[in-house]
Write an enzyme that holds these catalytic residues in place. Structure first.
Site: not given
Ligand code: 475
Length: 839
Positions: A374, A565-566, A571, A673, A677
């Site tokens: 991700h 968003k976060r 970002k 995502t 939305k």
């Molecule tokens: C992306 N979270 C989005 C979304 O695929 C993408 C990582 C390490 C530790 C704790 N949390 C994380 C993420 O990496 C994360 O939320 N990634 C997001 O996943 C779904 O749409 O671009 O930033």
């Protein structure tokens, strides 16, 4: 009421009808009954929460039949099942979604009305389970919705955090974190299943000893054992009989440890042990897109992973499926690397506990796992220091060494004499302090590796996992993310749905490509008028909410320009702020300037330890304080920070957007995502060629999307040639003035120190290249302002965005996963009155 004692009376007073009936009358009766018998209240003294609980139980009763029938059918057929392992499930409120998916929203609405209650108020009462940070956790929740809607046998496995993501308050413009006590009023949607509890070992050491047959074996002697108790929540499909399960594990102390301590008189020691055990599922780590190398976090990972694997084995045993058939019975999807200790844990279970030979166990393991990546951000790639890992999981570390040894032999075979490649690909990073590289472990132990948008997958192959792509090209594939239209359109935007349904029927809810049919109406002026009116009504609702919560007046005819968003530097919320300041500076230089009125809305949380992200929140609030009060502005610009962005709030805000800000540095946002939305609710995107923006633009058409900024290649090239943010600052007077005003203390009561760290980041190395993208962003925003003045043109763009977003349903994503590598079929659920009492 008399008890039924003859067949005639049975039909009249069947108790089950109060538990299952869907008529308004039955719903009212059941509601009153639950208020009385479960909440123990009569209406005159019941609180809003009592009413909410009574309604929640009424709805839960109505889905139990689906749930039990589904479980019974899967069990009887021993259906092939997707096990979705995720450290986060950001579910959001359950009541409204269950009403939609059961198809009883209108009946319940009427029932409440007749009882003098307001369904919308009761929906507001629900404390949402915020068991996730952002994108990754919410994606897991959307996928569960689609899996159930597509009737795919599946189980979500995760952690039942006692405290989810913190609530955000704003004090003096700064973020303040408040503990999320989501369970304090009780959770009507979960059922504990203590009979399926399992034990998990931690710590200690390993020993090589002979077993009863004289064969040498490795024994793990842990120094801690905790118990995992499963809590199940039903996941309904939309208008199907399927109700799958989300199974979350709560950690508790194992009784025997208490007894031992009590026996030895160590009372406080026993209580301490209990606290240590329960701490494991106490709190969600609040970092998005960044890994925390904390012992407790690793304990959480092995805890829920081990519980889940043992649960799968219990299910196989109950269904009489031999262990050798594990990969036929389950496909385990790893939601990022957070559950990737499942790979050595499954090996340990098979080899140590079921005495399977290594090769056979490895064959099973390799065929069972699939891994989704991700993020490409280096700080988010999990690596565990060998010392910490070995202390908590001594046996797993040995297993990883063995996997690594065999893996490196394989690499050597495929790429002889390439020692640098061996060093690069080793599961153990030996460049300094030694680490286990979890993404590499996930690649070696899985048969499929996927990214979450086309560009992201390409970058994985080119960059972060390039060596693994060369080693195993056949494992790599893309699965572009999607979102559920049930929650993010039907539930959150009833006005849009009514309008859509009046034109194209309601098939789109299950087949989002049906939205295409809207294109036929884009030239209909009456339809465009309705569309515009609808948007205005939604914006009025949000304006009322803003007035109520912040006391700021906003103009509903202004453009609602939203970034929600976060908070993270990549970002680039602060790029958005530079635009606001630029507009403000133009007004200050020429108060009569003709400017398109805008309302800038921000929402999002920053990780509590991420100082710069928190400073960006403070900057937004500080700029708002000036801009919103300056009489020269004449209400043409408003800046509003809406606190505590969560799923409930997201549902409220997405429908109101005119403009969606998706402005990350190219190559940094894996997919996004929120971008989907917004567009599905008729917002136009201003965005970079990053993540799924690329595909959204392809679908809606370049003429209906505001593109700006460097491409990924240009970002790489500029880095390489030596990026000098200072040059951009010197060359562009508008940029210079915007930054100078932040630096001078203009927005901080004359204090130049407050935002200095932020200014230093930008003028120093500007890692995320805001200054390089500034001019392109501002010019594009000027085009956006121009376009908004032609409201008819804007409405056409809005309609075409919705019409062409069909690809971004999570149903499409899940279908892709099923067909491409899960290889799992839908199972139709027949609704029987009761599940047979006899086995
Ligand atoms: C992306 N979270 C989005 C979304 O695929 C993408 C990582 C390490 C530790 C704790 N949390 C994380 C993420 O990496 C994360 O939320 N990634 C997001 O996943 C779904 O749409 O671009 O930033």
């Amino acid at each position: 009421q008399t008890l039924p004692n003859s067949s005639e009376t049975v039909t009249e007073v069947r108790v089950e009808d109060d538990r299952t009936g869907l008529s308004v009358e039955t719903l009212k009766r059941a509601f009153a009954d639950n208020l009385f018998y479960i909440q123990g209240k009569f209406p005159q003294i019941a609180s809003k929460n009592d009413f909410y609980m009574a309604l929640a139980y009424t709805v839960r009763d109505r889905l139990l039949r689906r749930w039990l029938n589904t479980a019974e059918t899967y069990s009887r057929n021993a259906s092939r099942t997707v096990a979705y392992l995720s450290a986060e499930f950001l579910m959001g409120p359950q009541l409204g979604n269950n009403l939609i998916n059961l198809g009883i929203y209108d009946q319940v609405n009427q029932a409440m009305q007749e009882l003098g209650l307001d369904l919308r108020e009761l929906l507001e009462e629900e404390e949402e389970p915020g068991l996730g940070n952002g994108g990754l956790g919410r994606l897991a929740a959307c996928y569960l919705d689609s899996l159930a809607t597509l009737e795919i046998p599946s189980l979500g496995y995760g952690i039942r955090y006692e405290f989810g993501i913190f609530d955000q308050d704003i004090k003096d413009g700064w973020q303040v974190e408040i503990t999320d006590k989501w369970l304090s009023a009780g959770n009507p949607w979960e059922l504990p299943r203590p009979e399926w509890s399992v034990e998990v070992k931690l710590g200690g050491h390993t020993e090589k000893r002979a077993d009863e047959h004289g064969n040498f074996k490795i024994y793990w002697v842990p120094n801690q054992v905790v118990k995992g108790i499963p809590y199940d929540t039903p996941i309904l499909g939309y208008k199907t009989n399927t109700a799958n399960t989300l199974r979350l594990w709560k950690a508790e102390a194992v009784e025997s440890f208490d007894f031992y301590a009590f026996d030895s008189g160590d009372y406080l020691g026993a209580v301490h042990q209990k606290t240590v055990s329960e701490n494991i599922s106490k709190v969600l780590y609040p970092n998005d897109n960044s890994a925390q190398g904390k012992e407790l976090r690793l304990a959480q990972q092995i805890f829920f992973v081990s519980c889940s694997l043992k649960d799968m084995m219990r299910i196989m045993e109950q269904q009489k499926v031999p262990l050798e058939q594990f990969p036929e019975k389950f496909v385990i999807q790893l939601n990022d690397t957070h559950p990737s200790v499942a790979i050595p844990e499954l090996m340990r279970l098979l080899v140590d506990e079921y005495d399977m030979p290594w090769e056979k166990a490895w064959g099973i393991t390799k065929q069972s796992f699939a891994y989704t990546n991700h993020t490409l951000l280096p700080e988010a790639l999990e690596r565990w220091p060998i010392g910490l890992f070995g202390k908590m999981l001594p046996r797993h570390l040995e297993i990883i060494y063995e996997i690594n040894k065999r893996f490196l032999d394989e690499v050597r075979m495929k790429f002889p004499d390439d020692t640098d490649r061996l060093r690069r690909m080793s599961l153990i990073d030996e460049s300094g302090e030694r680490y286990v590289r979890m993404a590499f472990l996930a690649c070696v132990g899985s048969y499929s590796i996927n990214g979450v948008a086309a560009l992201h997958t390409e970058l994985l192959k080119k960059d972060v996992l390039h060596d693994f792509y060369e080693m195993y090209p056949e494992k790599f594939n893309n699965k572009t993310n999607g979102v559920t239209p049930r929650r993010f359109m039907v539930l959150s935007n009833p006005r849009l749905c009514r309008l859509l349904n009046s034109k194209i029927g309601d098939e789109w809810i299950k087949n989002l490509y049906e939205l295409k049919k809207l294109e036929a109406f884009v030239e209909d002026p009456e339809f465009r008028r309705q569309w515009r009116e609808m948007k205005l009504e939604i914006k009025q609702d949000v304006a009322d909410y803003i007035k109520k919560t912040t006391d700021i007046d906003v103009n509903v005819n202004s453009m609602f320009d939203i970034q929600a968003k976060r908070f993270h530097e990549y970002k680039r919320q602060h790029l958005n702020v530079l635009h606001i300041i630029t507009l403000y500076n133009r007004i200050k230089a020429n108060p009569d300037i003709d400017i398109t009125p805008r309302t800038f809305l921000f929402g999002g949380k920053a990780a509590p330890g991420y100082y710069i992200a928190k400073l960006i929140i403070k900057l937004i609030n500080s700029v708002g304080d000036i801009v919103n009060r300056d009489p020269d502005v004449r209400d043409r610009l408003k800046v509003v920070f809406l606190k505590d962005f969560n799923v409930k709030f997201a549902q409220r805000i997405y429908p109101s957007a005119d403009l969606s800000e998706q402005i990350s540095t190219a190559g940094k946002e894996a997919s996004g995502t929120g971008n989907m939305k917004f567009a599905l609710n008729g917002a136009i995107t201003i965005g970079t060629l990053d993540g799924a923006n690329v595909e959204i633009r392809e679908e809606v058409g370049a003429e209906n999307f505001f593109l700006f900024g460097l491409t990924t290649e240009e970002v790489y090239a500029l880095k390489k040639e030596g990026y000098q943010p200072w040059e951009y600052y010197q060359k562009d007077p508008e940029l210079k003035l915007a930054i100078d005003r932040i630096a001078s203390g203009f927005f901080s009561h004359g204090d130049p120190k407050l935002f200095k760290p932020l200014v230093d980041h930008l003028l120093g190395n500007d890692q995320y290249m805001l200054l390089a993208d500034y001019r392109s962003y501002i010019d594009t925003q000027d085009r956006v302002s121009e376009a908004y003045r032609d409201i008819d043109r804007w409405v056409r763009m809005s309609i075409l965005n919705v019409a062409r977003m069909g690809k971004f349903s999570s149903d499409r994503s899940i279908r892709d996963y099923c067909e491409d590598f899960w290889k799992v079929q839908p199972v139709n659920i027949e609704l029987k009155e009761y599940v047979q009492a006899t086995a």
